[in-house]
Design a protein around this motif. Structure first.
Motif, PDB file in Angstrom:
ATOM      1  N   UNK A 177      -8.371 -45.040  71.537  1.00 31.25           N
ATOM      2  CA  UNK A 177      -9.817 -45.176  71.389  1.00 31.25           C
ATOM      3  C   UNK A 177     -10.358 -43.884  70.802  1.00 31.25           C
ATOM      4  N   UNK A 178     -11.019 -43.987  69.654  1.00 33.25           N
ATOM      5  CA  UNK A 178     -11.598 -42.809  69.018  1.00 33.25           C
ATOM      6  C   UNK A 178     -12.780 -42.340  69.856  1.00 33.25           C
ATOM      7  N   UNK A 179     -12.788 -41.046  70.179  1.00 34.11           N
ATOM      8  CA  UNK A 179     -13.861 -40.479  70.988  1.00 34.11           C
ATOM      9  C   UNK A 179     -14.934 -39.883  70.098  1.00 34.11           C
TER      10      UNK A 179
ATOM     11  N   UNK B  14     -17.698 -37.066  68.901  1.00 35.07           N
ATOM     12  CA  UNK B  14     -17.459 -35.634  68.702  1.00 35.07           C
ATOM     13  C   UNK B  14     -16.307 -35.477  67.737  1.00 35.07           C
ATOM     14  N   UNK B  15     -15.514 -34.450  67.928  1.00 33.34           N
ATOM     15  CA  UNK B  15     -14.374 -34.237  67.041  1.00 33.34           C
ATOM     16  C   UNK B  15     -14.791 -34.060  65.595  1.00 33.34           C
ATOM     17  N   UNK B  16     -15.838 -33.241  65.366  1.00 27.86           N
ATOM     18  CA  UNK B  16     -16.349 -33.070  64.011  1.00 27.86           C
ATOM     19  C   UNK B  16     -15.330 -32.442  63.074  1.00 27.86           C
ATOM     20  N   UNK B  17     -14.437 -31.620  63.620  1.00 26.10           N
ATOM     21  CA  UNK B  17     -13.467 -30.931  62.781  1.00 26.10           C
ATOM     22  C   UNK B  17     -12.147 -31.674  62.685  1.00 26.10           C
ATOM     23  N   UNK B  18     -11.760 -32.355  63.778  1.00 26.87           N
ATOM     24  CA  UNK B  18     -10.516 -33.109  63.789  1.00 26.87           C
ATOM     25  C   UNK B  18     -10.728 -34.419  64.541  1.00 26.87           C
ATOM     26  N   UNK B  19      -9.879 -35.393  64.268  1.00 28.75           N
ATOM     27  CA  UNK B  19      -9.955 -36.673  64.965  1.00 28.75           C
ATOM     28  C   UNK B  19      -9.478 -36.511  66.401  1.00 28.75           C
ATOM     29  N   UNK B  20     -10.230 -37.101  67.333  1.00 31.70           N
ATOM     30  CA  UNK B  20      -9.899 -37.031  68.754  1.00 31.70           C
ATOM     31  C   UNK B  20      -9.822 -38.448  69.291  1.00 31.70           C
ATOM     32  N   UNK B  21      -8.707 -38.786  69.961  1.00 28.95           N
ATOM     33  CA  UNK B  21      -8.544 -40.138  70.488  1.00 28.95           C
ATOM     34  C   UNK B  21      -8.170 -40.099  71.958  1.00 28.95           C
ATOM     35  N   UNK B  22      -8.547 -41.159  72.663  1.00 29.82           N
ATOM     36  CA  UNK B  22      -8.191 -41.322  74.070  1.00 29.82           C
ATOM     37  C   UNK B  22      -7.007 -42.269  74.165  1.00 29.82           C
ATOM     38  N   UNK B  23      -5.995 -41.887  74.939  1.00 34.75           N
ATOM     39  CA  UNK B  23      -4.846 -42.738  75.224  1.00 34.75           C
ATOM     40  C   UNK B  23      -4.696 -42.782  76.744  1.00 34.75           C
TER      41      UNK B  23
ATOM     42  N   UNK C  13      -6.112 -37.179  76.237  1.00 35.54           N
ATOM     43  CA  UNK C  13      -6.776 -36.987  74.949  1.00 35.54           C
ATOM     44  C   UNK C  13      -5.758 -36.426  73.973  1.00 35.54           C
ATOM     45  N   UNK C  14      -5.734 -36.973  72.759  1.00 35.46           N
ATOM     46  CA  UNK C  14      -4.809 -36.501  71.720  1.00 35.46           C
ATOM     47  C   UNK C  14      -5.623 -36.019  70.511  1.00 35.46           C
ATOM     48  N   UNK C  15      -5.174 -34.908  69.953  1.00 35.57           N
ATOM     49  CA  UNK C  15      -5.796 -34.376  68.739  1.00 35.57           C
ATOM     50  C   UNK C  15      -4.767 -33.530  68.003  1.00 35.57           C
ATOM     51  N   UNK C  16      -5.048 -33.232  66.742  1.00 39.04           N
ATOM     52  CA  UNK C  16      -4.109 -32.462  65.933  1.00 39.04           C
ATOM     53  C   UNK C  16      -3.826 -31.110  66.579  1.00 39.04           C
ATOM     54  N   UNK C  17      -2.561 -30.729  66.583  1.00 32.72           N
ATOM     55  CA  UNK C  17      -2.171 -29.416  67.089  1.00 32.72           C
ATOM     56  C   UNK C  17      -2.127 -28.426  65.926  1.00 32.72           C
ATOM     57  N   UNK C  18      -1.947 -27.158  66.262  1.00 34.40           N
ATOM     58  CA  UNK C  18      -1.865 -26.127  65.231  1.00 34.40           C
ATOM     59  C   UNK C  18      -1.074 -24.950  65.749  1.00 34.40           C
ATOM     60  N   UNK C  19      -0.928 -23.898  64.962  1.00 36.72           N
ATOM     61  CA  UNK C  19      -0.176 -22.721  65.401  1.00 36.72           C
ATOM     62  C   UNK C  19      -0.744 -22.089  66.674  1.00 36.72           C
ATOM     63  N   UNK C  20      -2.028 -22.336  66.947  1.00 39.04           N
ATOM     64  CA  UNK C  20      -2.691 -21.776  68.122  1.00 39.04           C
ATOM     65  C   UNK C  20      -2.442 -22.583  69.395  1.00 39.04           C
ATOM     66  N   UNK C  21      -1.893 -23.807  69.274  1.00 35.12           N
ATOM     67  CA  UNK C  21      -1.776 -24.700  70.427  1.00 35.12           C
ATOM     68  C   UNK C  21      -0.936 -24.109  71.560  1.00 35.12           C
ATOM     69  N   UNK C  22       0.226 -23.492  71.306  1.00 32.15           N
ATOM     70  CA  UNK C  22       0.989 -22.919  72.434  1.00 32.15           C
ATOM     71  C   UNK C  22       0.193 -21.886  73.225  1.00 32.15           C
ATOM     72  N   UNK C  23      -0.566 -21.024  72.528  1.00 29.63           N
ATOM     73  CA  UNK C  23      -1.356 -20.013  73.229  1.00 29.63           C
ATOM     74  C   UNK C  23      -2.483 -20.658  74.029  1.00 29.63           C
ATOM     75  N   UNK C  24      -3.123 -21.659  73.453  1.00 27.59           N
ATOM     76  CA  UNK C  24      -4.204 -22.360  74.146  1.00 27.59           C
ATOM     77  C   UNK C  24      -3.660 -23.076  75.376  1.00 27.59           C
TER      78      UNK C  24
END
Length: 250
Positions: A3-5, A7-16, A20-31
């Motif tokens: 289900x698309x949530x 918000x998510x103005x910069x990336x697509x955010x979905x509910x499963x 919540x699932x969204x695109x990861x990036x190089x910063x994801x491990x630190x976050x």
């Protein structure tokens, strides 16, 4: 079922289911390391990091409630909410004060000196969860990075006081006297050796950096930031900067 949530103005955010699932990036491990630290410190009003899914997307727990969107409901700009936001930001900052980032940590947004906490960098209505008129949590830590407490206070005050020019189309203008009163209430509710004048000084720097970021990213081909530029957000920020500079806040 996804289900698309909103918000998510910069990336697509979905509910499963309850995640919540969204695109990861190089910063994801630190976050995710930061989110794990928050849980261990007893701060449970942020999502739990659950790794990445089979499609390489960030996987986090779903918090109850919904974010505030513009035009903001009346309760979001109440004194009660302003105090609750300041107290939640203080609680979050205190929980990050002893966080040690993993070796080689990559942050999406730049760090700022002096490093005192892990700034959220976007502690704003659209990233805060409400159940009815009650503040319940904070989401979207993708732009977190090390920095001083006042860096977060500045942008949060900009959004919630709000520290805006009378012509800002997003929020009603409360008048300069009311802005000064609410800014003082916000700073006092946070409860640290930071003054209203400190917050405004950094808010000006923060908004200038935001304008530069939008313009630079748009020139580099970032479609999301090009949309932000095209709809005139930088003009609003620049007008608000001029308003903050033209008034006294101490």
């Amino acid at each position: 079922m996804e289900e698309v949530l909103s918000g998510g103005n910069m990336t697509s955010v979905v509910k499963v289911r309850d995640t919540v699932r969204r695109a990861s990036g190089p910063w994801t491990p630190a976050v995710h390391a930061l989110l794990g630290h928050l849980r261990r410190r007893g701060f449970d009003r942020a999502p739990e990091a659950l790794g990445v899914d089979e499609r390489g997307r960030e996987n986090i727990s779903l918090l109850p409630g919904s974010v505030a969107t513009y035009p903001l409901p009346e309760h979001v700009l109440s004194d009660r909410t302003l105090v609750a936001v300041a107290e939640l930001l203080r609680e979050y900052h205190d929980a990050t004060a002893d966080f040690v980032p993993p070796t080689g940590a990559h942050w999406q947004w730049p760090s700022h000196e002096p490093v005192e906490v892990l700034c959220h960098n976007d502690f704003a209505p659209y990233n805060l969860m409400f159940e009815g008129d009650r503040l319940t949590g904070v989401i979207d830590f993708d732009t977190a990075s090390p920095g001083p407490r006042v860096w977060d206070l500045a942008y949060t005050a900009y959004r919630f006081v709000p520290l805006t020019d009378p012509a800002n189309p997003d929020v009603p203008y409360p008048g300069i006297a009311e802005q000064r009163r609410r800014l003082e209430l916000f700073v006092r509710s946070y409860g640290f050796a930071i003054t209203p004048a400190d917050v405004v000084e950094v808010a000006i720097r923060r908004l200038r950096e935001l304008v530069d970021f939008i313009v630079t990213q748009a020139r580099n081909g970032d479609e999301a930031q090009q949309k932000v530029l095209d709809r005139g957000d930088t003009l609003i920020y620049e007008r608000d900067i001029a308003y903050l500079e033209a008034n006294t806040w101490s």
